[in-house]
Design an enzyme around this catalytic site. Structure first.
Site, PDB file in Angstrom:
ATOM      1  CB  CYS A 122       4.420  -2.762  -4.565  1.00  0.00           C
ATOM      2  SG  CYS A 122       3.165  -1.640  -5.211  1.00  0.00           S
ATOM      3  CG  ASP A 123       6.095  -5.958  -7.410  1.00  0.00           C
ATOM      4  OD1 ASP A 123       4.858  -5.990  -7.412  1.00  0.00           O
ATOM      5  OD2 ASP A 123       6.750  -5.701  -8.423  1.00  0.00           O
ATOM      6  CB  CYS A 189       0.025  -2.427 -11.824  1.00  0.00           C
ATOM      7  SG  CYS A 189       1.281  -1.116 -11.765  1.00  0.00           S
ATOM      8  CD  GLU A 438      10.305  -8.765 -11.534  1.00  0.00           C
ATOM      9  OE1 GLU A 438      10.026  -7.749 -12.204  1.00  0.00           O
ATOM     10  OE2 GLU A 438       9.639  -9.122 -10.548  1.00  0.00           O
ATOM     11  CB  SER A 464       7.163  -8.688 -14.248  1.00  0.00           C
ATOM     12  OG  SER A 464       5.945  -8.086 -13.867  1.00  0.00           O
TER      13      SER A 464
END
Length: 554
Positions: A122-123, A189, A438, A464
């Site tokens: 993730c991210d 996601c 963000e 995001s």
């Protein structure tokens, strides 16, 4: 397999370190004769993107044992940005990239690993793992956690970003119904957010084995590919193949080309530039600007199209995307497979579909990302053209200024923001937030209030990968450094032209100079802890925004 110099572990004076490993369950023979492979596991129970990584780590370790090494698993920090969405703590997320990189660096240096296999999804967590690979420069493979399956709500596929908008819609029944269905499996996601963007780019970076980045978390092929990665690391060790051998200027330019084609998260710009700084490669924001004029968006994953990353995987995955881009890519570069990218792509066959189009029939005639410059952002800013309504490709309006995301949200919800306005959201940049927050509250509220076709937003913060609309981010210099965005006043006319690539405030140079003379830097929002340290040591966004104060001193 012939093991190279083991003197660090075999000398008499190494007894103190050997005994620690023996006390941990490893045998004398293993310690002295086998490669020690650090297995970085960013497992964390509080996120679907990382809660399944234990199983993947076990598969990696099985592969390492099978290949003749000893796996030594350790953890690195992991968070889920969605948990802090809507909270002030979201400003920690970009800082987390540097914490992850430093954590991996710390453990690896102390334990003298011969190589690393990193597991991340993730991210900023996966971005931090890539940054660590560049910094440590020992043989490294990254295994992604993969995307989650899409949810189904009222017979329609839904993704996590749909929930963000539903929260602000006011329909409690629909919100509760969607909440139970929107995230049905482990994995990141499955929109083109930062998590999947960075998983995809891992193949372009030559840190993820080709064809494996987008294997869904729910697919058992993910486990098989993890085991294969555990075995494949020994090919890199035996041939002394390090990240600096695989990540060249051409490699990073390829990653920019892929990022444009997939309409990847704007955060990818920060991460690619930080990697370039770490490896002392000449890649700048100007390369993004140049490539944006050459590469259109060819991938229809949300928010640029109706599909999800599982659809992308089934349509050909990253190799399929790169095959479509082959004429634009540097293909003579080496890959993790030990052959050139040209040879890898020679085995890929793909037909144009609505998920992955050809360059001759792109989804958009525009790139997935574009650099904007002007008197409001002389050092550059970022916009995602494929997520902008057609009638907002050029927009102009009166500025309404805010110093944090929460105040902008309140103004949108109260009706203070009306058609023709341009929200100027500042003091949320790398130093001002600090942490380059963000700003998801205000951007989601614009969509929920159906204002994305008539209201623009310009900020020194970031977004995001879920966000879309006429929103400009990464404005530099940021407000805290006295950039022009700090000097904007309510009622000033802001003009954004995504076709020409400009962002301007319609005031004279003389008026700008007058305001600058009267500007006073505000007190820091945070004066202690890691955020304060980040603010003191970070580079600006056009240089990656990482805690790399040393790179410009080389």
């Amino acid at each position: 397999m012939t093991v190279k110099d083991r003197s660090y572990w075999n000398q008499d004076n190494a007894a103190h370190r050997r005994v620690m490993y023996k006390a941990s369950g490893f045998t004398d023979r293993e310690i002295k004769t086998k490669y020690h492979i650090g297995v970085v596991n960013t497992f964390m129970e509080g996120s679907p993107g990382s809660a399944h990584l234990r199983q993947i780590a076990e598969a990696v370790k099985q592969g390492v044992w099978a290949g003749g090494g000893i796996p030594i698993e350790f953890g690195a920090p992991s968070t889920c940005g969605n948990v802090s969405n809507g909270a002030e703590e979201l400003k920690y997320e970009l800082v987390g990239r540097d914490i992850v990189a430093a954590s991996i660096e710390f453990v690896t240096k102390v334990h003298h690993f011969d190589a690393l296999i990193m597991i991340a999804s993730c991210d900023n967590i996966i971005a931090g793992a890539y940054l660590a690979a560049c910094r440590l420069n020992i043989p490294t493979i990254l295994v992604t956690g993969g995307p989650m399956q899409p949810g189904v709500c009222y017979g329609k596929k839904v993704l996590a970003p749909d929930l963000d908008v539903a929260i602000l819609s006011g329909n409690k029944h629909d919100l509760e119904y969607m909440e139970e269905r929107v995230c049905p499996s482990y994995g990141a996601c499955p929109s083109m957010g930062t998590a999947n963007t960075m998983q995809i780019l891992g193949e372009a970076f030559n840190l993820v084995i080709p064809g494996t980045a987008t294997i869904p978390a729910s697919d058992n092929a993910k486990i098989r590919s993890a085991r294969e990665a555990g075995m494949h690391i020994f090919d890199l060790i035996e041939n002394d193949v390090k990240p600096s051998d695989l990540i060249t200027r051409e490699t990073l330019l390829n990653s920019i080309i892929v990022d444009m084609a997939i309409a990847g998260s704007t955060n990818a710009i920060l991460h690619i530039l930080a990697m370039a700084k770490e490896l002392n490669l000449d890649v700048t924001i100007d390369d993004f600007d140049r490539i944006s004029h050459e590469i259109p968006c060819i991938v229809g994953v949300k928010p640029s199209g109706p599909f999800n990353v599982v659809d992308l995987h089934n349509a050909g995955g990253v190799p399929g995307v790169m095959k479509m881009l082959e004429s634009k890519l540097y293909t003579d570069i080496p890959t993790l497979n030990g052959v050139s990218l040209k040879e890898v792509l020679s085995n890929v066959s793909i037909k144009s579909t609505d998920v992955i189009r050809s360059l001759e029939d792109p989804l958009f005639d525009e790139p997935g990302l574009k650099v904007l410059r002007g008197n409001l952002s002389p050092n550059g800013s970022i916009i995602r053209p494929t997520g902008i309504p057609a009638d907002m490709k050029r927009f102009q309006g009166k500025a309404k200024t805010f110093s944090n995301d929460f105040d902008a949200l309140k103004a949108i919800q109260s009706g203070e923001i009306v058609e023709g306005d341009v929200i100027v959201l500042r003091y949320e940049g790398c130093k001002g937030a600090p942490g380059m927050k963000e700003v998801m509250l205000s951007t989601d509220a614009l969509v929920a209030k159906n204002l994305q076709n008539s209201v623009g937003l310009v900020t020194d913060a970031r977004f995001s990968g879920f966000n879309h609309g006429p929103i400009v981010g990464h404005v530099s210099p940021e407000a805290y450094d006295g950039g022009p965005i700090a000097l904007v006043e309510d009622g000033d006319i802001i003009t954004v032209d995504t076709i020409k690539g400009t962002v301007d405030v319609e005031i004279s140079d003389e008026e700008m100079a007058r305001r600058r003379a009267n500007w006073v830097r505000p007190e820091p929002k945070v004066k202690s802890g890691i955020l304060a340290l980040y603010a003191d040591t970070c580079l600006p966004p056009e240089e990656g925004g990482a805690m790399q104060s040393w790179v410009n001193k080389k």
